[in-house]
Design an enzyme around this catalytic site. Structure first.
Site, PDB file in Angstrom:
ATOM      1  N   GLY A 172       0.782  -1.376  -0.016  1.00  0.00           N
ATOM      2  CA  GLY A 172      -0.089  -0.177  -0.128  1.00  0.00           C
ATOM      3  C   GLY A 172       0.655   1.318  -0.225  1.00  0.00           C
ATOM      4  N   LEU A 173       2.055   1.297  -0.689  1.00  0.00           N
ATOM      5  CA  LEU A 173       2.805   2.438  -0.546  1.00  0.00           C
ATOM      6  C   LEU A 173       2.459   3.182  -1.983  1.00  0.00           C
ATOM      7  CD1 LEU A 173       6.386   1.191   0.665  1.00  0.00           C
ATOM      8  CD2 LEU A 173       4.675   2.552   1.715  1.00  0.00           C
ATOM      9  N   GLY A 174       1.595   2.860  -2.584  1.00  0.00           N
ATOM     10  CA  GLY A 174       0.962   3.516  -4.055  1.00  0.00           C
ATOM     11  C   GLY A 174       1.836   2.897  -5.193  1.00  0.00           C
ATOM     12  N   SER A 175       2.025   1.963  -5.385  1.00  0.00           N
ATOM     13  CA  SER A 175       2.835   1.562  -6.560  1.00  0.00           C
ATOM     14  C   SER A 175       1.991   1.738  -7.857  1.00  0.00           C
ATOM     15  CB  SER A 175       2.924  -0.140  -6.660  1.00  0.00           C
ATOM     16  OG  SER A 175       1.960  -0.523  -6.539  1.00  0.00           O
ATOM     17  N   SER A 176       0.811   1.775  -7.768  1.00  0.00           N
ATOM     18  CA  SER A 176      -0.044   2.080  -9.279  1.00  0.00           C
ATOM     19  C   SER A 176       0.270   3.638  -9.501  1.00  0.00           C
ATOM     20  CB  SER A 176      -1.540   2.048  -8.917  1.00  0.00           C
ATOM     21  OG  SER A 176      -1.666   0.609  -8.544  1.00  0.00           O
ATOM     22  N   ALA A 219       2.922   5.524  -8.476  1.00  0.00           N
ATOM     23  CA  ALA A 219       4.109   5.626  -8.943  1.00  0.00           C
ATOM     24  C   ALA A 219       4.734   5.230 -10.259  1.00  0.00           C
ATOM     25  CB  ALA A 219       5.128   5.030  -7.912  1.00  0.00           C
ATOM     26  N   ASP A 252      -1.687  10.677  -3.802  1.00  0.00           N
ATOM     27  CA  ASP A 252      -0.495   9.772  -3.967  1.00  0.00           C
ATOM     28  C   ASP A 252       0.231   9.860  -5.270  1.00  0.00           C
ATOM     29  OD1 ASP A 252      -3.180   8.979  -5.312  1.00  0.00           O
ATOM     30  OD2 ASP A 252      -2.964   6.918  -4.791  1.00  0.00           O
TER      31      ASP A 252
END
Ligand code: MEV
Length: 322
Positions: free
Chosen positions: A97-101, A103, A144
């Site tokens: 849930g660190l925002g890969s999409s 990034a 994000d």
């Protein structure tokens, strides 16, 4: 760490993941939030290829649609019809849930702009990436995407109405992953259902969160971590009232506080993903141990990191983002 591609016809860019500090959910309703970019990054290697089909290798995202849509939006906007090969790799996956999409999407626009020598400002990268995100997820404030684009620590208002990135140094945060993947759109819908039924009550919660965010911004700038911790605790209580926390997150948070953290809260949509604790250096190990004892996994990240960037500049493709 900066990578150097072996083949100089390839472009290499990267964008950071994020951690929400304060203001989640309220930000979906037009209130501000505070988000920081982390030093875990998604990298994209891109090159032009022969043939009619793009090639996408994107193990870091749950759905390669984020890359596909970015390519489609870019080609449409700049009337490009050359095929590309895009490969993602990096420091984290969609699991935590660190925002890969976000990034990946931001990095894709940056890579394409360099590859085809089309100038895109950071605001244009933000706007295009937000459009892609909305076309796929339908909901979301875009905080994000702002973190992936601008980096550092950002005061953000829905849809990019305000994006104010400021330098606060590395906030002393411990990040604990609950082991459960959150379904962000589902949680946003849960809050919107509550908003429909008890609008005034929920609006009051958002207003309180708003005040916490405003005060937290000042505390961050003056490094008043004791007060910032208290604001985080209050924000967590309000998120509990929104019913987006879980027993596991609450246990991890309580354990972190008992072990001496200045403050702790869930970070993001809730329902899983991560919690954060603001901790002095001398209590860090104790807090980490307490979180682990509750079954949490420590995600080692620094924050206030650089936004989207080109990792390598060669003569034929100089950096075109300002
Ligand atoms: C999710 O990480 C944070 C939310 O505020 C959604 C959003 O801002 O897009 C719940």
């Amino acid at each position: 760490m900066r990578f150097q591609p072996k083949d100089k016809s390839k472009i290499l860019v990267s964008a950071p993941g994020k951690i929400m500090i304060l203001g989640e959910h309220a930000v979906v309703y037009g209130y501000p939030c505070l988000v920081t970019a982390v030093d875990k990054r998604i990298y994209i290697e891109a090159s032009k290829i022969k043939g009619k089909k793009d090639i996408i290798i994107a193990p870091q995202v749950k759905e390669s649609r984020f890359v596909e849509e970015s390519i489609n939006f870019f080609k449409e906007r700049f009337k490009v019809n050359k095929s590309v090969r895009i490969k993602t790799f990096g420091d984290f996956s969609h699991r935590v849930g660190l925002g890969s999409s976000s990034a990946v999407t931001v990095a894709a626009f940056k890579a394409l702009s360099v590859l085809f020598d089309k100038k895109l400002t950071l605001k244009e990268i933000f706007d295009l990436s937000y459009q892609v995100s909305l076309s796929i997820q339908k909901v979301g404030s875009g905080f994000d995407i702002a973190a992936a684009t601008y980096g550092k620590t950002t005061y953000f208002v829905f849809g990019g109405k305000v994006i104010n990135s400021f330098e606060v140094g590395n906030l002393p945060l411990v990040v604990g992953y609950s082991g459960i993947k959150a379904d962000t759109p589902k949680l946003i819908k849960k809050v919107s259902r509550a908003y429909l039924v008890k609008g005034e009550q929920i609006k009051e919660i958002f207003k309180e969160i708003n005040q916490l965010v405003e005060r937290a911004k000042t505390c961050m700038s003056s490094k008043n971590y004791k007060e910032l911790g208290l604001l985080m605790n209050k924000n967590h209580q309000l998120l509990k009232e929104l019913k987006v926390s879980t027993v596991k997150l609450d246990d991890m948070i309580e354990a972190a506080l008992k072990a001496g953290a200045w403050g702790a809260k869930l970070s993001g949509a809730g329902g899983g993903d991560c919690m954060i604790a603001l901790v002095s250096e001398d209590k860090k190990r104790l807090v980490e141990a307490a979180i682990k004892k509750q079954g949490g996994e420590i995600i080692n990240v620094n924050n206030n990191s650089e936004g989207v960037r080109q990792e390598y500049v060669n003569e034929s493709n100089s950096d075109s983002t300002s």
